[in-house]
Design an enzyme around this catalytic site. Sequence first.
Site, short mmCIF file in Angstrom:
data_model
loop_
_atom_site.label_atom_id
_atom_site.label_comp_id
_atom_site.label_asym_id
_atom_site.label_seq_id
_atom_site.Cartn_x
_atom_site.Cartn_y
_atom_site.Cartn_z
N CYS A 34 -36.57 64.73 -49.61
CA CYS A 34 -36.39 63.33 -49.21
C CYS A 34 -34.99 63.10 -48.67
O CYS A 34 -34.08 63.90 -48.89
CB CYS A 34 -36.60 62.40 -50.41
SG CYS A 34 -38.17 62.56 -51.26
N ASP A 441 -2.15 54.14 -22.40
CA ASP A 441 -3.09 53.22 -21.75
C ASP A 441 -2.54 51.79 -21.81
O ASP A 441 -2.09 51.32 -22.86
CB ASP A 441 -4.43 53.29 -22.47
CG ASP A 441 -5.46 52.36 -21.87
OD1 ASP A 441 -6.07 52.75 -20.86
OD2 ASP A 441 -5.64 51.25 -22.41
#
Length: 491
Positions: A34, A441
């Site tokens: 599971c 940037d």
Amino acid sequence: MHTDREHCVRAVQSKDARFDGWFFTAVLTTRIYCRPSCPVVPPKPENMTFYASAAACQQAGFRACKRCRPDTSPGSPEWSGRADLVARAMRLIADGVVDREGVPGLAARLGYSTRQVERHLRAELGAGPLALARAQRAQTARVLIETTRLPLADVAFAAGFSSVRSFNDTVREVFALSPTELRARLPQHDHAAPATPGTLQLRLPFRAPLHPDNLFGHLAATAVPGVEEWRDGAYRRTLRLPYGHGIVALAPAPDHVACRLTLGDLRDLTVAISRCRRLLDLDADPVAVDDQLRTDPLLAPLVDKAPGRRVPRTVDEAEFAVRAVLGQQVSTAAARTHAARLVTAHGDPVEDPAGGLTHLFPEPAALAAVDPAALAMPGTRRATLTGLVGRLADGSLHLGVESDWAEARATLLALPGFGPWTVEVIAMRALGDPDAFLPTDLGVRTAARRLGLPATPAALTARAAAWRPWRAYAVQHLWATDSHPINSLPA
């Protein structure tokens, strides 16, 4: 993580979905495996054992739970956040390389012997490349069984099985049902034929939370006409795939991403799903990322405002590198215009009855054959582009999922016209490095100054050391302080 038994038991007992895909729980009494968040009553701890992969569970003789369907868990974030041999191998297996080229092909792409690859995968995952690929084929088969009306023999070969017998045996072994029984369990209305042949409707799972605004906003705002578009609440684009081409539409939903795939060849299904998940960064662990970024008191309010930001990536690394060059020192609109010209002139045409997509993005070989004088751009950028596509076309530069990030960075920096900004953008969005950082940037520096963070590249880099290894996610939060269209879902 599967070796930390106490941690795993606690995750299973609390049904913590965050750990779905990190490990699998095998129940010794029922012989079922599971996901940690399985809704059934947890077994006694002494009846649990843990594995790193579904393939290892299957090799140990466990079958997939019919309630929680562990084979449909999000992928482990380990493979998207690392650049070592095992992570690169797992990304290649997800991209279908073992099915197309075998284990020798996988090893050749990685630059190791088949024995070394086998040893490393077994040591960390408890299964070799063939078993991992087989588990993936089983999941692909289940998707086709449940979402198409293809004859089951066609499903077998579309999923990558070499024979109908191996298909039947694998499906029965993994799911404890035959292919016919799997299809018969569907509600009758699910057997309706799709409107378009070769079209599949899928749900792509992810670990919550997911903040879709910048993820889909970035893709829509930078979309190259003819290759990408935003239509009817979904991001759509063309896909160049190993056996043909495809068109995908992706739309955010509260607990999944809706995915509508139209494929020319259904053998491309596994690869297409893998690339869409990579594009949307769906295998990330947002809780781990956000927890780390919250340790900076100036970033914490941004994270609290929009937890679960992802890094928008790409379905084609070479395409993104070309687009990064086209976007050097120009606006988003200008970069789209330059890319659209290349697409119209050199892309392969496709038909899209449902929208406005017209082409696949040109391959590096096609762009390398273009007369540089015919490229409508400044001479320096023309030289940068021709240098890049030449190295991509001759194979001396690799940007695919198998890439060594440090080696790719070094190769890019050695090319004319490639500075740190371009290299880090490619590292972030094409290579998938979660720690890629852009201190030069303009948007990052502006946001940093507004927040009270250091604004000079050196000082900001020093401050960002505390954000590692998730600096690419910090960049998304910093960019999101602006009102640029990339930061919001289109209307």
